[in-house]
Design an enzyme around this catalytic site. Structure first.
Site, PDB file in Angstrom:
ATOM      1  N   ASP A 198      -6.742   0.558   0.457  1.00  0.00           N
ATOM      2  CA  ASP A 198      -6.944   0.924   1.852  1.00  0.00           C
ATOM      3  C   ASP A 198      -8.347   0.474   2.253  1.00  0.00           C
ATOM      4  OD1 ASP A 198      -8.702   2.711   0.698  1.00  0.00           O
ATOM      5  OD2 ASP A 198      -7.955   4.463   1.779  1.00  0.00           O
ATOM      6  N   LYS A 205       0.832  -1.203   0.000  1.00  0.00           N
ATOM      7  CA  LYS A 205       0.000   0.000   0.000  1.00  0.00           C
ATOM      8  C   LYS A 205       0.867   1.255   0.000  1.00  0.00           C
ATOM      9  CE  LYS A 205      -2.803   2.853   3.000  1.00  0.00           C
ATOM     10  NZ  LYS A 205      -3.351   3.048   4.349  1.00  0.00           N
TER      11      LYS A 205
END
Length: 223
Positions: free
Chosen positions: A145, A126
């Site tokens: 996310d 991420k």
């Protein structure tokens, strides 16, 4: 009738088109001036709102300008500087560990490849995707996310729970030219319309393409 992968790809592209029209200003919400600041901000954003991170980094980025600055202070001082972002001891360890590696292995520069970024302490896919996409314009993957994960499930683009597996599914559906913007669009939409507890389906620009819509099912879609 079960949706084919080709149909799901077409639907994903239509979702992206509609969201681009709805959110022409979609972008990264973390304030930063360069790749290094974005790296630090993204590490701080774990289990914390972007708004809180921006409050903390407003002072943090005046105090610390480069990787070496984070290594000159005691860990307890940095912990106090970032305390309100939560998990501050682990984040301090990650930040100082990443800065140490940047100095020793990368000439104090944030690397531009997924492989090198993933070597940094505290950096998973991420964070690496955020830095590569936002700071360098490199489409190496799709940021996943909580918002991206939630909307991907509601739109039935994946049934996976693990972020890396969700990302892999999305990579197969979204055109590569849209990999960077796709997550920003979903995040904007998740914050403003497709909220966790009570999505505003009646205001949703992609409602007609969403199998989970309350207008179709009569039920609040699961988060």
């Amino acid at each position: 009738m079960r949706e084919t992968k080709s149909q799901r790809k077409d639907r994903t592209e239509e979702v992206i088109k509609l969201l681009k029209r709805a959110y022409p200003d979609a972008c990264c919400a973390l304030n930063h001036a360069n790749a290094f600041e974005l790296l630090i901000a993204t590490i701080l954003s774990a289990q914390c709102t972007d708004q809180r991170v921006n409050i903390v980094t407003a002072e943090l980025f005046r105090k610390y300008r480069k990787p070496e600055d984070y290594l000159k202070v005691r860990d307890t001082e940095l912990q106090q500087d970032i305390k309100t972002t939560g998990f501050f001891r682990n984040k301090t360890k990650s930040i100082q560990g990443a800065c140490k590696m940047l100095v020793e292995d990368f000439h104090s520069q944030v690397p531009k490849t997924m492989e090198e970024l993933l070597k940094l302490p505290g950096v998973a896919r991420k964070t690496a995707n955020v830095v590569l996409g936002v700071a360098y314009g490199i489409a190496a993957g799709i940021v996943v996310d909580t918002h991206v994960g939630r909307l991907s499930h509601r739109l039935r683009l994946t049934n996976q729970k693990d972020a890396v597996k969700i990302e892999n599914d999305l990579l197969e559906l979204a055109p590569k030219k849209d990999w960077i913007i796709f997550s920003h669009l979903l995040i904007f939409h998740g914050r403003r319309v497709c909220k966790a507890r009570r999505p505003l389906c009646e205001e949703c620009v992609v409602e007609k393409l969403c199998p989970s819509s309350m207008l179709k099912t009569g039920k609040i879609p699961s988060a």
